[in-house]
Design a protein around this motif. Structure first.
Motif, PDB file in Angstrom:
ATOM      1  N   GLU A  65      -6.135   4.637   5.311  1.00  0.00           N
ATOM      2  CA  GLU A  65      -7.101   5.075   4.307  1.00  0.00           C
ATOM      3  C   GLU A  65      -7.052   4.189   3.075  1.00  0.00           C
ATOM      4  O   GLU A  65      -8.082   3.770   2.540  1.00  0.00           O
ATOM      5  N   GLU A  66      -5.849   3.889   2.606  1.00  0.00           N
ATOM      6  CA  GLU A  66      -5.697   3.070   1.407  1.00  0.00           C
ATOM      7  C   GLU A  66      -6.166   1.638   1.659  1.00  0.00           C
ATOM      8  O   GLU A  66      -6.800   1.016   0.796  1.00  0.00           O
ATOM      9  N   ALA A  67      -5.861   1.117   2.842  1.00  0.00           N
ATOM     10  CA  ALA A  67      -6.300  -0.242   3.170  1.00  0.00           C
ATOM     11  C   ALA A  67      -7.825  -0.334   3.196  1.00  0.00           C
ATOM     12  O   ALA A  67      -8.415  -1.294   2.680  1.00  0.00           O
ATOM     13  N   ALA A 102      -9.945   1.626   1.616  1.00  0.00           N
ATOM     14  CA  ALA A 102     -10.465   1.825   0.273  1.00  0.00           C
ATOM     15  C   ALA A 102     -10.333   0.565  -0.577  1.00  0.00           C
ATOM     16  O   ALA A 102     -11.186   0.289  -1.437  1.00  0.00           O
ATOM     17  N   ARG A 103      -9.276  -0.214  -0.332  1.00  0.00           N
ATOM     18  CA  ARG A 103      -9.027  -1.406  -1.135  1.00  0.00           C
ATOM     19  C   ARG A 103      -9.466  -2.697  -0.453  1.00  0.00           C
ATOM     20  O   ARG A 103      -9.271  -3.790  -0.968  1.00  0.00           O
ATOM     21  N   ARG A 116       4.696   6.699  -3.156  1.00  0.00           N
ATOM     22  CA  ARG A 116       3.484   7.209  -2.490  1.00  0.00           C
ATOM     23  C   ARG A 116       3.835   7.990  -1.239  1.00  0.00           C
ATOM     24  O   ARG A 116       3.203   9.002  -0.917  1.00  0.00           O
ATOM     25  N   LEU A 176       0.800  -1.222   0.000  1.00  0.00           N
ATOM     26  CA  LEU A 176       0.000   0.000   0.000  1.00  0.00           C
ATOM     27  C   LEU A 176       0.833   1.274   0.000  1.00  0.00           C
ATOM     28  O   LEU A 176       0.337   2.328  -0.420  1.00  0.00           O
ATOM     29  N   TYR A 177       2.081   1.189   0.442  1.00  0.00           N
ATOM     30  CA  TYR A 177       2.827   2.411   0.745  1.00  0.00           C
ATOM     31  C   TYR A 177       4.267   2.336   0.214  1.00  0.00           C
ATOM     32  O   TYR A 177       5.217   2.312   0.998  1.00  0.00           O
ATOM     33  N   ALA A 237      -2.304   7.490   6.110  1.00  0.00           N
ATOM     34  CA  ALA A 237      -2.319   7.248   4.668  1.00  0.00           C
ATOM     35  C   ALA A 237      -2.506   5.764   4.368  1.00  0.00           C
ATOM     36  O   ALA A 237      -3.274   5.377   3.471  1.00  0.00           O
ATOM     37  N   ILE A 238      -1.811   4.913   5.119  1.00  0.00           N
ATOM     38  CA  ILE A 238      -1.916   3.462   4.924  1.00  0.00           C
ATOM     39  C   ILE A 238      -3.300   2.967   5.314  1.00  0.00           C
ATOM     40  O   ILE A 238      -3.903   2.144   4.611  1.00  0.00           O
TER      41      ILE A 238
END
Length: 328
Positions: free
Chosen positions: A314-316, A318-319, A17, A12-13, A311-312
């Motif tokens: 949020e991305e986790a 979302a995915r 990014r 993710l990161y 940030a991680i």
């Protein structure tokens, strides 16, 4: 609460990014948007390891709120096939304060530290810098090669490690994973000769970089020696450079690389040219001349871990990655 393991953090990161997130973290820190005490280090007499904790609060429109990093350093871990530093980063829901996500700190630290060095290199290194020396061959040495490759066209890369087998493993990894040719050398001086870009990523307690080893115009990302009793740079190497830091407070309190020349009387507290965040904000100058030697001393700040954590998370979310854990 999301539980995010090491492999997922890395997925993710990536450094690409993390780089803009770290630039914003440095700007927020230097503009007073962060409440961040100095890290706490617990060194029990009856144990070989230590515990470091870094709590903080970050203000802003996004990636903001409370968070902390807690890591244990165990000197015996490398012999066990484990990382020297093991721990977690935790962030809390900005609205309710409920634990939002818990993730592997080693993976976060590897990426965010290299991303900060990428930001420093963009801001302070000469535009044509591309002869890279890497001192050390561990996790940070690897993530830093990725980071430097992102921000500068690398003409040549040399690596030095105390262990020849580790240097060779690094060379093979760089060729296989990144398609980058790396030369192994037997001394730090050989790695540094003529280099205009340097990353020091060692666990050295005594200097491995001498002033005479540094070429005019070189930029150094000094990443190792994160404790007051560790040093990578000689006192004269620091004294002869324009010295930049992530935090004045942290550098004066925790950096062996800075404390030594201060004690030797070679520099004063005003030797710190600027915080990197101040350079990014435009409130203080960065490099002034092509022949100037610049050093960025990176100790690591909780704001970097906290904003990375958000940030991680949020991305986790979302995915649909990570595992959900109910506390109640």
């Amino acid at each position: 609460m999301l539980l995010i393991d090491r492999a997922t953090v890395r997925e993710l990161y990536p450094v690409k990014r993390a780089r803009p997130v770290m630039a914003e973290a440095l700007r927020r820190y230097s503009s007073g948007q962060v409440d961040l005490p100095l890290r706490t280090i617990l060194r029990p007499e009856k144990d070989t390891g230590l515990l470091g904790t870094m709590p903080g609060f970050v203000a802003g429109d996004d990636l903001a709120g409370y968070g902390l990093k807690a890591m244990v350093l165990k000197p015996e871990n490398p012999a066990r096939g484990l990382e020297l530093h093991i721990g977690v980063v935790m962030v809390f829901d900005p609205e309710t304060g409920a634990p939002l996500a818990l993730m592997d700190a080693g993976a976060v630290t590897a990426v965010r530290t290299a991303a900060v060095s990428a930001v420093a290199t963009e801001a302070l290194a000469r535009p044509d810098a591309g002869d890279l020396a890497v001192l050390g061959s561990g996790v940070q040495a690897r993530s830093h090669l990725e980071a430097m490759y992102l921000v500068r066209p690398l003409r040549r890369v040399r690596v030095w490690s105390r262990t020849e087998e580790h240097a060779e493993a690094y060379r093979a990894w760089a060729a296989t994973e990144l398609g980058i040719k790396v030369e192994t050398v037997s001394t730090p001086a050989q790695a540094l000769a003529g280099a205009d870009l340097v990353c020091t990523t060692t666990a050295a307690k005594e200097p491995v970089v001498q002033a005479s080893d540094l070429a005019p115009g070189v930029h150094v990302n000094a990443v190792g020696a994160s404790f007051i009793d560790h040093r990578e740079l000689s006192s004269r190497a620091v004294a002869g450079a324009s010295f930049f830091v992530d935090s004045r407070e942290s550098a004066l309190a925790e950096s062996g690389d800075l404390r030594a020349p201060l004690t030797d009387g070679l520099v004063g507290p005003d030797h710190i040219r600027a915080e990197l965040g101040e350079v990014l904000l435009g409130s203080r100058p960065g490099r002034r001349e092509d022949t100037e030697i610049t050093v960025f001393k990176s100790l690591g700040l909780g704001v970097q871990d906290i904003m990375s954590g958000f940030a991680i998370a949020e991305e986790a979310a979302a995915r649909g990655l990570g595992r959900t854990f109910e506390l109640d």
